[in-house]
Scaffold this active site. Structure first.
Site, PDB file in Angstrom:
ATOM      1  CG  HIS A  99      -0.481   0.104   2.531  1.00  0.00           C
ATOM      2  ND1 HIS A  99      -0.056  -0.997   3.228  1.00  0.00           N
ATOM      3  CD2 HIS A  99      -0.299   1.154   3.367  1.00  0.00           C
ATOM      4  CE1 HIS A  99       0.353  -0.629   4.425  1.00  0.00           C
ATOM      5  NE2 HIS A  99       0.231   0.672   4.542  1.00  0.00           N
ATOM      6  CG  ASP A 103       4.660   1.547   6.738  1.00  0.00           C
ATOM      7  OD1 ASP A 103       4.054   2.158   5.845  1.00  0.00           O
ATOM      8  OD2 ASP A 103       4.080   0.824   7.564  1.00  0.00           O
ATOM      9  CG  HIS A 164      -3.278   0.142   7.624  1.00  0.00           C
ATOM     10  ND1 HIS A 164      -2.946   0.915   8.710  1.00  0.00           N
ATOM     11  CD2 HIS A 164      -2.379   0.451   6.643  1.00  0.00           C
ATOM     12  CE1 HIS A 164      -1.877   1.656   8.404  1.00  0.00           C
ATOM     13  NE2 HIS A 164      -1.527   1.383   7.161  1.00  0.00           N
TER      14      HIS A 164
HETATM   15 ZN   LIG Z   1       0.146   1.985   6.249  1.00  0.00          ZN
END
Ligand SMILES: [Zn+2]
Length: 258
Positions: A99, A103, A164
């Site tokens: 995604h 990170d 998320h």
């Molecule tokens: Zn994320």
């Protein structure tokens, strides 16, 4: 005595904000199954004492290494590519991004400078274009369900729905029974759902159940942050989601973290 303690508390945040941030811990790479390695990179956030770890995967195949997600930043991405060269005697032939958060894509420039193909879903490619306009475009090759074969290795990429992030996908290695849940899955020690800036708390539970139903044979489940485990991590994430729904004030669980 009480005053002394109170004064310490008042001073502590300023002491932390003062000195320049300490060096990051070294990048860690650990095997979790044959030919499958979890790497952990780190990032410091202002006001957070401990460096924040993030996990990605390296998969050794007969056609070269496959990387799932980049470390937080270019420097740690360089270190990771060096580890692959030194320890696996391979090059990264393909990278997949789960995604469009830092990170997962913080090291894109390094991959692109080395002409490593980077695949993502069309939605992630679009979001990376918006969020990181300087980055070279990603190859929007991943459909909601994609199977990649490299030698004897099978790797499945699957979009279970927004959770998320609107574009989060998971990765599954059927031979090794390793599930990379990414930030959709929380580690056992987590007491919150992490960064909810782009989360969909209404649909996350259904996305999680879809993942649970699809990969009941997972032996290793790797969360986006922290310690990996078994399918208990999926149940734990479900518990955290139920807790958030009960409280009806999920913002109370927010962290300034990825
Ligand atoms: Zn994320």
């Amino acid at each position: 005595m009480f005053f002394f303690f109170a004064a310490l508390l008042a001073v502590a945040p300023r002491v932390w904000a003062g000195p320049p941030p300490a060096a990051l811990p070294p990048l860690r790479v650990r095997a979790v199954a044959p030919d499958v390695f979890v790497y952990t990179s780190y990032r410091r956030y202002p006001g957070v004492a401990a460096p924040v770890p993030a996990n990605g995967l390296i998969v050794r195949t007969r056609q070269g290494a496959v990387l799932i997600d980049t470390p937080w930043d270019p420097e740690q991405t360089q270190q990771l590519l060096q580890w692959v060269a030194d320890s696996l005697h391979q090059r990264v032939r393909l990278a997949l991004v789960t995604h469009a958060h830092q990170d997962r894509v913080g090291g894109l420039a390094v991959l692109q400078a080395r002409r490593i193909r980077v695949y993502s879903s069309p939605l992630t490619a679009r979001r990376v274009r918006q969020l990181y306009p300087a980055a070279a475009p990603l190859t929007a090759a991943l459909k909601p369900y994609t199977l990649i074969r490299a030698g004897r290795t099978r790797l499945e990429l699957f979009f279970p729905g927004p959770a998320h992030a609107p574009d989060n996908i998971v990765a599954w290695l059927p031979r090794q029974k390793v599930l990379f849940g990414g930030c959709l899955v929380r580690e056992q020690a987590a007491t919150s759902l992490g960064n909810l800036d782009e989360a969909n708390l209404t649909r996350w539970p259904a996305a999680l159940r879809t993942v649970q139903a699809r990969y009941p044979k997972a032996r290793v489940v790797v969360p986006g942050h922290g310690q990996w485990g078994g399918t208990a991590l999926l149940a734990h994430t479900d518990e955290l989601l139920r807790g958030a729904a009960r409280r009806k004030s999920p913002t109370a669980l927010r962290e300034p973290l990825p």
